[in-house]
Design an enzyme around this catalytic site. Structure first.
Site, short mmCIF file in Angstrom:
data_model
loop_
_atom_site.label_atom_id
_atom_site.label_comp_id
_atom_site.label_asym_id
_atom_site.label_seq_id
_atom_site.Cartn_x
_atom_site.Cartn_y
_atom_site.Cartn_z
N ASP A 29 9.66 -34.36 77.05
CA ASP A 29 10.96 -34.35 77.92
C ASP A 29 11.36 -33.06 78.42
O ASP A 29 11.09 -31.90 78.08
CB ASP A 29 11.97 -34.75 76.68
CG ASP A 29 13.32 -35.26 77.51
OD1 ASP A 29 13.53 -35.65 78.70
OD2 ASP A 29 14.40 -35.54 76.85
N ASN A 31 11.11 -32.31 81.90
CA ASN A 31 10.43 -32.10 83.19
C ASN A 31 11.48 -31.89 84.35
O ASN A 31 11.29 -31.02 85.43
CB ASN A 31 9.28 -33.35 83.80
CG ASN A 31 8.39 -33.35 82.86
OD1 ASN A 31 8.19 -32.37 81.90
ND2 ASN A 31 7.62 -34.26 83.01
N HIS A 46 7.43 -32.86 86.86
CA HIS A 46 6.32 -33.88 86.45
C HIS A 46 4.85 -33.09 86.76
O HIS A 46 4.04 -33.25 85.96
CB HIS A 46 6.32 -35.06 87.05
CG HIS A 46 7.63 -36.00 86.60
ND1 HIS A 46 8.09 -36.01 85.38
CD2 HIS A 46 8.60 -36.75 87.33
CE1 HIS A 46 9.27 -36.54 85.54
NE2 HIS A 46 9.56 -37.08 86.67
N SER A 74 7.87 -44.69 79.81
CA SER A 74 8.44 -45.77 79.21
C SER A 74 8.74 -47.23 79.99
O SER A 74 8.88 -47.16 81.15
CB SER A 74 9.73 -45.31 78.58
OG SER A 74 11.14 -45.31 79.45
N SER A 75 8.92 -48.28 79.15
CA SER A 75 9.31 -49.56 79.99
C SER A 75 10.79 -49.40 80.62
O SER A 75 11.08 -50.23 81.58
CB SER A 75 9.22 -50.77 79.07
OG SER A 75 9.98 -50.30 77.84
N GLU A 76 11.53 -48.40 80.47
CA GLU A 76 12.60 -48.10 80.95
C GLU A 76 12.61 -47.16 82.25
O GLU A 76 13.50 -47.17 82.92
CB GLU A 76 13.81 -47.52 79.87
CG GLU A 76 14.49 -48.41 78.76
CD GLU A 76 13.42 -48.76 77.81
OE1 GLU A 76 12.48 -47.97 77.29
OE2 GLU A 76 13.46 -49.95 77.23
N TRP A 78 11.11 -47.35 84.78
CA TRP A 78 11.25 -48.07 86.16
C TRP A 78 12.47 -48.11 86.55
O TRP A 78 12.52 -48.14 87.93
CB TRP A 78 10.81 -49.64 85.95
CG TRP A 78 9.60 -50.01 85.40
CD1 TRP A 78 9.28 -50.18 84.10
CD2 TRP A 78 8.44 -49.79 86.09
NE1 TRP A 78 7.89 -50.60 83.95
CE2 TRP A 78 7.21 -50.37 85.21
CE3 TRP A 78 8.02 -49.69 87.47
CZ2 TRP A 78 5.94 -50.29 85.52
CZ3 TRP A 78 6.56 -49.77 87.79
CH2 TRP A 78 5.57 -50.13 87.06
N LEU A 140 -10.91 -36.42 69.13
CA LEU A 140 -9.47 -36.43 69.43
C LEU A 140 -9.42 -38.06 69.99
O LEU A 140 -10.00 -38.41 71.06
CB LEU A 140 -9.01 -35.70 70.17
CG LEU A 140 -7.61 -35.83 70.50
CD1 LEU A 140 -6.60 -35.58 69.27
CD2 LEU A 140 -6.91 -34.89 71.72
N ARG A 203 16.35 -37.90 70.13
CA ARG A 203 16.55 -39.30 70.15
C ARG A 203 15.10 -39.72 70.01
O ARG A 203 14.30 -38.98 70.43
CB ARG A 203 17.42 -39.69 71.59
CG ARG A 203 18.54 -39.65 71.76
CD ARG A 203 18.85 -40.48 73.18
NE ARG A 203 18.26 -39.99 74.20
CZ ARG A 203 18.78 -38.81 75.00
NH1 ARG A 203 19.89 -38.20 74.49
NH2 ARG A 203 17.97 -38.29 75.86
N LEU A 204 14.97 -41.06 69.74
CA LEU A 204 13.70 -41.55 69.81
C LEU A 204 13.22 -42.38 70.96
O LEU A 204 12.00 -42.52 71.17
CB LEU A 204 13.45 -42.62 68.45
CG LEU A 204 12.09 -42.89 67.90
CD1 LEU A 204 11.34 -41.75 67.89
CD2 LEU A 204 12.29 -43.68 66.79
#
Ligand code: FPP
Length: 256
Positions: A29, A31, A46, A74-76, A78, A140, A203-204
């Site tokens: 988080d 950027n 980014h 994340s799916s959010e 968008w 890895l 936050r998660l």
């Protein structure tokens, strides 16, 4: 700090190092704020964040981390302006095209978690290629969370299991934690020991909610583009100073 010294680049060998968390998951988080602070467009943040991604993958691999999960889209996400979404999609393509061969030669396995169906065909195919090319690698495991959201992941797993029950293949009473875990995108990947979130936010954000039930959290104030090897090591040191109790009493209290 114990570092693995046998020169092995093998995931199972490196997992024997007790001081290195087996699975580190990162919410990258800051950027946008990094760019704004410099009067630059958010996309420049980014771009710089992508360089951090490349450095941290190498460093985590060197440190003997078994699985490194990066929350990349994340799916959010968008909901962001179309230009920024397009830029992030382009960055993923650039990353795979530019880095896949090198990561493969470094024995890195790539696993992608998230919903593929909504993705453009070229992106879905590049993600599939990255997984296929590297699937036998034993170093890895780089887990790229792309178009990922934890609630959607759980809903999807519940639907898969419900369909199996409806077909008579499974009794509802057979659904337990292990089966649900094995039906998530992360099937076969151990739960994260450590979740790092950069930029001071705490936050998660719909990331690995099931899997992080007993994870340790480290919130770093550093913005992702500035997050470096030392910041990663500091997070691991903080993790190593914690006592993990998994709901039990813990070694220090138990010894009293
Ligand atoms: C959060 O910063 C970051 C993202 C939403 C994208 C993360 C993507 C990268 C670091 C590069 C792509 C990585 C791969 C593996 C392809 P933000 O924009 O929410 O920052 P802000 O909170 O300061 O606005």
């Amino acid at each position: 700090m114990t570092m693995v010294s046998d020169g092995s680049n093998d995931r199972s060998a490196r997992e024997a190092d007790a001081e290195t968390p087996r699975h580190v998951a990162v919410i990258m988080d800051g950027n946008g704020r990094w760019a704004q602070a410099r009067g630059l467009p958010r996309t420049e943040g980014h771009r710089k964040g992508m360089e951090t991604v490349r450095r941290i993958i190498r460093h985590a691999s060197k440190r003997g981390v078994g699985h490194l999960t990066l929350y990349s889209f994340s799916s959010e996400n968008w909901r962001r302006p179309a230009e920024e979404v397009g830029f992030l999609m382009g960055l993923l393509k650039y990353f795979i095209r530019r880095d896949l061969a090198e990561l493969h030669s470094e024995n890195v396995r790539i696993t992608v978690i998230g919903e593929r169906e909504d993705l453009a065909a070229d992106i879905a195919s590049l993600l599939g290629e990255a997984e296929t090319v590297t699937q036998a690698n034993t170093g890895l495991n780089l887990v790229i969370a792309f178009n990922y959201g934890s609630r959607d992941e759980i809903v999807r797993a519940v639907r898969i299991l419900a369909e199996r029950v409806a077909r008579g293949e499974l009794a509802a009473s057979e659904i337990d934690r292990d089966l649900l875990s094995a039906t998530l995108f992360t099937a076969g990947i151990p739960d994260p020991d450590l979740v790092i979130r950069t930029s001071g936010e705490q936050r998660l954000s719909n990331f690995l909610m099931w899997q992080a039930a007993y994870s340790e959290f480290v919130f770093s104030p550093v913005l992702w583009p500035d997050f470096d090897e030392a910041a990663f090591d500091a997070a691991i040191d903080e993790y190593n100073g914690r006592e993990r109790r998994f709901g039990g009493v813990g070694v220090r209290q138990g010894a009293k």
